[in-house]
Scaffold this active site. Structure first.
Site, PDB file in Angstrom:
ATOM      1  N   LYS A 117      30.966 -14.757  46.495  1.00  8.90           N
ATOM      2  CA  LYS A 117      32.244 -14.313  47.050  1.00  8.90           C
ATOM      3  C   LYS A 117      33.157 -13.735  45.976  1.00  8.90           C
ATOM      4  CE  LYS A 117      32.110 -17.225  51.143  1.00  8.90           C
ATOM      5  NZ  LYS A 117      32.737 -18.317  51.934  1.00  8.90           N
TER       6      LYS A 117
ATOM      7  N   LYS B 159      20.904  -7.590  57.322  1.00  8.35           N
ATOM      8  CA  LYS B 159      21.221  -8.753  58.134  1.00  8.35           C
ATOM      9  C   LYS B 159      22.564  -8.534  58.833  1.00  8.35           C
ATOM     10  CE  LYS B 159      22.286 -13.688  57.790  1.00  8.35           C
ATOM     11  NZ  LYS B 159      22.403 -14.877  56.895  1.00  8.35           N
TER      12      LYS B 159
ATOM     13  N   LYS C 271      29.468  -9.812  59.582  1.00 12.13           N
ATOM     14  CA  LYS C 271      30.802  -9.203  59.572  1.00 12.13           C
ATOM     15  C   LYS C 271      31.086  -8.564  58.212  1.00 12.13           C
ATOM     16  CE  LYS C 271      32.543 -12.829  62.694  1.00 12.13           C
ATOM     17  NZ  LYS C 271      31.474 -13.816  62.504  1.00 12.13           N
TER      18      LYS C 271
END
Length: 325
Positions: free
Chosen positions: A110, A189, A192
């Site tokens: 992240k 994949k 979002k």
């Protein structure tokens, strides 16, 4: 067997969410004691819009119920409605090595995507451990790529148990079925994060347009095609019967089938597959008080177990309530 899982209210649920996890949560509620929560505390690491978070949390509850979560069989609740989780998180933080958190790939991933390196993101696995441990969870359904999260939970629980005695049950992972990874519009994949999703409950016209955009190869219509490498077929086989899947597979091999035709059939199949869920969702949206009652009842039942485990942990480390104080 007690099953525990949570899902973030980070946006509308898409086909990847359903076939990758939600469908299996629904199956697991049949023969187990299931605790399912909407992880709004976790969402705070990336979502800072109060109104949007409230709306997404409510929508997640409605959608899960529409898709088949049964409050008579599973405890559905909002994470923040069980404050004992936050209390337990601090106790677990006191025994969690920094090195353990520094090795967590989710944090690294992240940060590499541009999210700020804040403490909430760094200590995310500790809150996740509290979510799992506070209900004496026996089994946690996870994808293969999420297995590390449960390993961290087990490490934290083991550290606490080593210091204070046999307080926490060590949960086991239930690896979700292979093949549950759903390709998105671009072949990656469905996520979002990639903006490549097909949302379950979006307007049918918009949903059909998205499906027509799914990336395919350039094999001519008249030629034989390989269904195993086709993004359209990988979704199609999830929403049709085995007989329809096999028939479509034969049409791929025979040749004379255009991808546009398959996409149209896929769009019809998706609408049909979720038709009952759409109808239930419309009913739930008109009965918001019923949804609130379901969440309140779920939180009450969750808190009963959470209070028991928190009390056990507090007493073990010497901060339990003392009657004379």
């Amino acid at each position: 067997m007690r099953v525990l899982s949570g899902i973030q209210p980070s946006g509308a649920f898409h086909l990847g969410n359903y076939f990758g996890a939600i469908r299996q949560y629904i199956d697991l509620q049949e023969d187990n004691e299931a605790f399912y929560f909407i992880a709004n505390l976790h969402a705070l690491t990336s979502l800072r819009d109060r109104t949007r978070l409230e709306d997404l949390t409510r929508d997640a509850a409605v959608d899960l119920l529409a898709l088949g979560l049964n409050p008579e069989k599973a405890h559905l609740f909002i994470q923040s409605d069980v404050p004992e989780v936050s209390e337990l998180t601090w106790l677990l933080m006191t025994v969690t090595p920094m090195g353990l958190l520094e090795r967590c790939h989710a944090y690294k991933d992240k940060v590499s995507q541009g999210l700020p390196a804040e403490h909430g993101l760094f200590s995310y696995p500790v809150l996740m451990a509290a979510d799992i441990l506070i209900y004496d969870s026996e089994v946690v359904p996870v994808g293969q790529d999420q297995k590390q999260h449960l390993e961290v939970t087990r490490d934290i629980a083991s550290s606490f148990n080593h210091m204070y005695g046999d307080v926490f049950r060590l949960p086991e992972p239930l690896i979700l079925k292979e093949g549950a990874v759903v390709p998105g519009l671009d072949g990656q994949k469905m996520s979002k994060s990639y903006s490549n999703t097909i949302e379950i409950f979006e307007m049918e016209k918009a949903q059909r347009k998205k499906i027509m955009r799914i990336v395919t190869d350039s094999v001519p219509v008249e030629d034989s095609k390989n269904p195993d490498t086709c993004n359209v077929f990988q979704i199609y086989k999830l929403v049709v019967s085995d007989a329809d899947r096999d028939a479509m597979e034969q049409r791929y091999h025979a040749g004379g089938l255009g991808y546009g035709e398959v996409k149209k059939e896929l769009a019809e199949a998706v609408v049909t597959y979720f038709a009952e869920a759409r109808a239930r969702r419309e009913t739930l949206l008109s009965r918001s008080d019923d949804v609130s009652d379901i969440l309140k009842t779920g939180a009450m039942r969750a808190r009963e177990k959470a209070s028991e485990v928190l009390d056990r942990a507090q007493k073990a480390c010497g901060i339990g309530r003392i009657g004379c104080w």
